[in-house]
Motif scaffolding. Sequence first.
Motif, PDB file in Angstrom:
ATOM      1  N   HIS A 439       0.850  -1.193   0.000  1.00 20.68           N
ATOM      2  CA  HIS A 439       0.000   0.000   0.000  1.00 20.68           C
ATOM      3  C   HIS A 439       0.887   1.246   0.000  1.00 20.68           C
ATOM      4  N   VAL A 440       0.568   2.164  -0.907  1.00 24.16           N
ATOM      5  CA  VAL A 440       1.269   3.442  -0.983  1.00 24.16           C
ATOM      6  C   VAL A 440       0.242   4.544  -0.802  1.00 24.16           C
ATOM      7  N   SER A 441       0.497   5.447   0.138  1.00 26.63           N
ATOM      8  CA  SER A 441      -0.457   6.525   0.397  1.00 26.63           C
ATOM      9  C   SER A 441       0.268   7.844   0.602  1.00 26.63           C
ATOM     10  N   LYS A 442      -0.386   8.901   0.183  1.00 25.87           N
ATOM     11  CA  LYS A 442       0.139  10.249   0.361  1.00 25.87           C
ATOM     12  C   LYS A 442      -0.359  10.800   1.694  1.00 25.87           C
ATOM     13  N   VAL A 443       0.552  11.422   2.459  1.00 26.45           N
ATOM     14  CA  VAL A 443       0.188  11.998   3.746  1.00 26.45           C
ATOM     15  C   VAL A 443      -0.361  13.404   3.508  1.00 26.45           C
ATOM     16  N   VAL A 444      -1.667  13.587   3.804  1.00 21.14           N
ATOM     17  CA  VAL A 444      -2.299  14.891   3.619  1.00 21.14           C
ATOM     18  C   VAL A 444      -2.096  15.759   4.860  1.00 21.14           C
ATOM     19  N   ASP A 445      -2.377  15.194   6.025  1.00 17.29           N
ATOM     20  CA  ASP A 445      -2.096  15.859   7.295  1.00 17.29           C
ATOM     21  C   ASP A 445      -1.842  14.768   8.328  1.00 17.29           C
ATOM     22  N   ASP A 446      -1.782  15.129   9.593  1.00 14.94           N
ATOM     23  CA  ASP A 446      -1.421  14.158  10.635  1.00 14.94           C
ATOM     24  C   ASP A 446      -2.392  12.994  10.737  1.00 14.94           C
ATOM     25  N   SER A 447      -3.609  13.189  10.277  1.00 15.31           N
ATOM     26  CA  SER A 447      -4.619  12.134  10.455  1.00 15.31           C
ATOM     27  C   SER A 447      -5.193  11.624   9.143  1.00 15.31           C
ATOM     28  N   THR A 448      -4.751  12.178   8.035  1.00 15.71           N
ATOM     29  CA  THR A 448      -5.367  11.809   6.767  1.00 15.71           C
ATOM     30  C   THR A 448      -4.315  11.366   5.752  1.00 15.71           C
ATOM     31  N   THR A 449      -4.601  10.258   5.091  1.00 17.30           N
ATOM     32  CA  THR A 449      -3.760   9.791   3.984  1.00 17.30           C
ATOM     33  C   THR A 449      -4.655   9.433   2.812  1.00 17.30           C
ATOM     34  N   VAL A 450      -4.093   9.495   1.621  1.00 16.24           N
ATOM     35  CA  VAL A 450      -4.835   9.164   0.403  1.00 16.24           C
ATOM     36  C   VAL A 450      -4.092   8.049  -0.324  1.00 16.24           C
ATOM     37  N   GLU A 451      -4.791   6.945  -0.550  1.00 19.66           N
ATOM     38  CA  GLU A 451      -4.193   5.794  -1.234  1.00 19.66           C
ATOM     39  C   GLU A 451      -3.844   6.172  -2.679  1.00 19.66           C
ATOM     40  N   LEU A 452      -2.667   5.725  -3.130  1.00 22.59           N
ATOM     41  CA  LEU A 452      -2.194   6.053  -4.480  1.00 22.59           C
ATOM     42  C   LEU A 452      -1.954   4.784  -5.295  1.00 22.59           C
ATOM     43  N   PRO A 453      -2.171   4.844  -6.599  1.00 19.91           N
ATOM     44  CA  PRO A 453      -1.759   3.720  -7.452  1.00 19.91           C
ATOM     45  C   PRO A 453      -0.236   3.665  -7.544  1.00 19.91           C
ATOM     46  N   PHE A 454       0.287   2.500  -7.821  1.00 19.37           N
ATOM     47  CA  PHE A 454       1.741   2.328  -7.916  1.00 19.37           C
ATOM     48  C   PHE A 454       2.044   1.157  -8.843  1.00 19.37           C
ATOM     49  N   ALA A 455       3.282   1.043  -9.196  1.00 21.16           N
ATOM     50  CA  ALA A 455       3.764  -0.109  -9.965  1.00 21.16           C
ATOM     51  C   ALA A 455       4.918  -0.745  -9.197  1.00 21.16           C
ATOM     52  N   PHE A 456       4.962  -2.069  -9.200  1.00 20.75           N
ATOM     53  CA  PHE A 456       6.022  -2.817  -8.514  1.00 20.75           C
ATOM     54  C   PHE A 456       6.719  -3.688  -9.549  1.00 20.75           C
ATOM     55  N   ARG A 457       7.980  -3.345  -9.862  1.00 25.07           N
ATOM     56  CA  ARG A 457       8.684  -4.043 -10.943  1.00 25.07           C
ATOM     57  C   ARG A 457      10.110  -4.398 -10.532  1.00 25.07           C
ATOM     58  N   THR A 458      10.642  -5.417 -11.205  1.00 23.74           N
ATOM     59  CA  THR A 458      12.066  -5.720 -11.020  1.00 23.74           C
ATOM     60  C   THR A 458      12.883  -4.530 -11.505  1.00 23.74           C
ATOM     61  N   TYR A 459      13.988  -4.272 -10.829  1.00 25.43           N
ATOM     62  CA  TYR A 459      14.810  -3.111 -11.162  1.00 25.43           C
ATOM     63  C   TYR A 459      15.932  -3.526 -12.095  1.00 25.43           C
ATOM     64  N   LYS A 460      16.089  -2.795 -13.174  1.00 28.63           N
ATOM     65  CA  LYS A 460      17.040  -3.149 -14.228  1.00 28.63           C
ATOM     66  C   LYS A 460      18.457  -3.281 -13.669  1.00 28.63           C
ATOM     67  N   GLY A 461      19.104  -4.349 -14.102  1.00 28.63           N
ATOM     68  CA  GLY A 461      20.514  -4.537 -13.779  1.00 28.63           C
ATOM     69  C   GLY A 461      20.805  -5.078 -12.396  1.00 28.63           C
ATOM     70  N   GLN A 462      19.772  -5.296 -11.565  1.00 23.75           N
ATOM     71  CA  GLN A 462      20.009  -5.797 -10.215  1.00 23.75           C
ATOM     72  C   GLN A 462      19.077  -6.979  -9.940  1.00 23.75           C
ATOM     73  N   HIS A 463      19.677  -8.109  -9.578  1.00 28.74           N
ATOM     74  CA  HIS A 463      18.874  -9.283  -9.237  1.00 28.74           C
ATOM     75  C   HIS A 463      18.335  -9.153  -7.819  1.00 28.74           C
ATOM     76  N   ARG A 464      17.125  -9.662  -7.628  1.00 27.22           N
ATOM     77  CA  ARG A 464      16.469  -9.626  -6.318  1.00 27.22           C
ATOM     78  C   ARG A 464      16.247  -8.203  -5.817  1.00 27.22           C
ATOM     79  N   ALA A 465      16.167  -7.245  -6.761  1.00 31.19           N
ATOM     80  CA  ALA A 465      15.865  -5.857  -6.418  1.00 31.19           C
ATOM     81  C   ALA A 465      14.596  -5.443  -7.146  1.00 31.19           C
TER      82      ALA A 465
END
Length: 639
Positions: A439-465
Motif C-alpha cells: 500500500h502506498v499513500s500520500k500523507v495529507v495531514d497528521d490524520s489523513t492519507t490518500v491511497e495512491l496507485p503504484f507499480a512494482f517491478r524488477t529493477y534493471k541490472g540488479q537481481h532480487r531488487a
Amino acid sequence: MIQKIKIKYLPLLILLTACASIGNPDGGPYDEDAPIFVSSTPQAYATAVKDGKIVLEFNENIKLEKAFEKVVVSPPQLEMPEINYSGKRITIQLLDTLKPNTTYSVDFNDAVVDNNEGNPLENFAFVFSTGNNVDTLAVSGTVLDASNLEPIKGMLVGAYKAGSDTLFSTTPFERLSRTDSRGRFTIKGLAPGSYRIYALADANQNYFFDQKSEKIAFMDRTVEPFATPAMRADTIWRDSTTIDSIMYVPYTRFQPDDLVLRAFNEEFYSQYLLKNERKEHNNFILYFADSNDSLPKIKGLNFDERDAFVVEPSAKNDTIKYWLKDTAVYYMDTLRLSVTYNVLDSMQQVIARTDTIDLTAKRSRAKLIEDEKRAYEDAKKNFLKQARRRSDFDEENPPVYVPPTKELKIKPKKTSDVNIPYLLTFDEPLLSIDTSYIHVSKVVDDSTTVELPFAFRTYKGQHRAYAIYAEWRPEESYNVTIDSAAFHGLYGGTSKKYNETLKFRSLDEYAVLRLHIPASGTGAIVQLLDKSDNAVATELTKQDRCTFYYVKPGKYYLRLIMDDNRNGVWDTGDYAKGIQPEKVYYYPHSLDLRALFEYDQDDWNLGEPFDKQKPLDITKQKPDKVKQKRNRNATRNFR
C-alpha cells in the motif's frame, strides 16, 4: 618498458678526512646547475659510424635516474643494449648489428642528473648516423585513452615510412618514442617524407602489434615532418620571486607537434571458464573470462538439472549465479556437472566447448545438519528459559516449542529524490509476490492519507531488487506499508510487516542544467560527472540539446560520447577494419551548481583539441613534478 637496458654503475670510494675546526661552516653554495655534456666518442651527430660503442663525457659526476623508464634507443633494439655509468662517464654498447644509412638516437629525457643534488640535464639525446647524413626531423603529440581522454604514460609511439598498411602488425617500428606522464611523445631522427604513426602498449616487446590484448592507436592520415624557424621567450630570474629580464631566443620548431592518438583495446574474445565457487549449499557461481551472447548449458552428472535452478546472469553473461531449487540437491556435498559454452577456434569460428567440474560446498552435509540442529536446540532452550520466567509456568507440562516461520528480510534503499527509485532487495530469489499486500499513500495531514496507485517491478541490472514507482511529488510525504506474507522466498522465508515514510526534497533544493552543444546532434550520450570522473546522471541529446533536472548542488563535470551506432554505450575501434573508437569529449571546466538556480550552458565547443579538454581536477594520470631549480642560495648568507 621500451627497451630492456642493462644498467651498471661502479661505486666510487670516497675517503672522508676529519679535521678540527671552530664554528659551523656553511659548506658553500648549493649546486643548482645541471651537468654539461662535454664530449663523446663518436662525436655527436657523427656520420659513417660503424661501431655500436658510445662513450659520453660530462663536466661532473653523474648518475642515471629511472633509466629503464626514460632512456629510448631508436631504431628499437631487439637485443638488450648495455648502459654503464661511472664518475663523469656513460658508456653505451648497442648489441644489435647497426643498420646501414640509418640515424640512431639515444634519448635520455631527463635521466642524466648530477651525482650530488640530482639536477637533471633536460631533454638530452645523443644522435649519430651510419650513413653520410643525419636525419633531424621530428614529430610530437599526445596519446590519450579513447574512452576517457586520460593521458597514457609509458606507451610506445612509433613511425613507419608510408607504404604498406600491414607493417604495424608484422614489422618492428622504424623510429620509436615513448610517452611521458602527460602522454606526450616526440619521435626523433626522421628523414623527409610521409609516415604512418601508431601507439602500442607492447606486451611481448617485439615493437609491433601482434596480440589482440595490446592497447593500440593509429592515425587515419599520413604525416609529413618539417621544420621552421621560431622564437621562444626565456625568463631570467633575479631570485626565486623576481624576474630580471625576458630574452627571445631563436630555435628550430619541428612539426607537426600537436598530433593526438586515441588509444583503445579491440574487442578481444577469449572465452573460458575462469573459476567456480560454492560458498553455500544452496547456490554456486560460474565466472567466465569474457562475455557471451547466450547462457551456458548445464548438464547434471549426479543430479537432474531440469528445472533445478533460478538463474541470475550478469549483463554480459560472464558471471552467473545458480540458486538450487531442490533441497535434495541442496544437501549434496558435491555437485558434478558439465558446462557447455561458446568459444572461438583458431579460425575465429564459434564452436562449443564442454568443461566438467565438481562443486564442493565449504560445509559438509553432516556439518550443515549439525549446525541446523544446534540452532534449533539453542532456540528451544532460550524459549524455555523465557517461559520459566512466567508465573504460570508448569515444569511438568512445559509449553511446546514451535519453530517460528523463517523470516524473509526486506532490505530497503530509501530515497528523498523524486527521480531516484525506491528499492527493496532480498537475500534470496522470491517464490511469490502478492502486490495486494503493498500500500502506498500520500500523507495529507497528521490524520489523513490518500491511497495512491503504484507499480512494482524488477529493477534493471540488479537481481532480487524491486522498485516501487508512484507519482512522487517534491516536498510531499508518503507512507509505504507492506503487510506480512507479501513475499515468499525460494527457501521458505516469509516477509514480516514493514512500514516506511518517505519525505521528498523540495524543488528549491535542486538545480537545473540546460545544455546546448553544437554539432552533438540527436542521440549523443551526455554524462554528468562527479569529482571521481564517475557518471551520476545521463541524458541523450536531441537537436544539440539536453537537460538535467533534479541536480543536487555541488561541483560537476561533463562528458559526451558520440554514440554513432546508437546502442547506448561507448564502442571501441578495430585496426584491421580501419575503425576508430567512438569519440569522447569533455567540457573543459567544472560546473558549480547551486540550489534554486537554472543554468544554461552554451559554450561547449566540441572542436577543442582532445588533449586540451579534460579538466586536470578529474584527470587521474597527473604530470610528474618537474624538478625546479632550488634557488636555495638566495636565502643563505655566505661569509
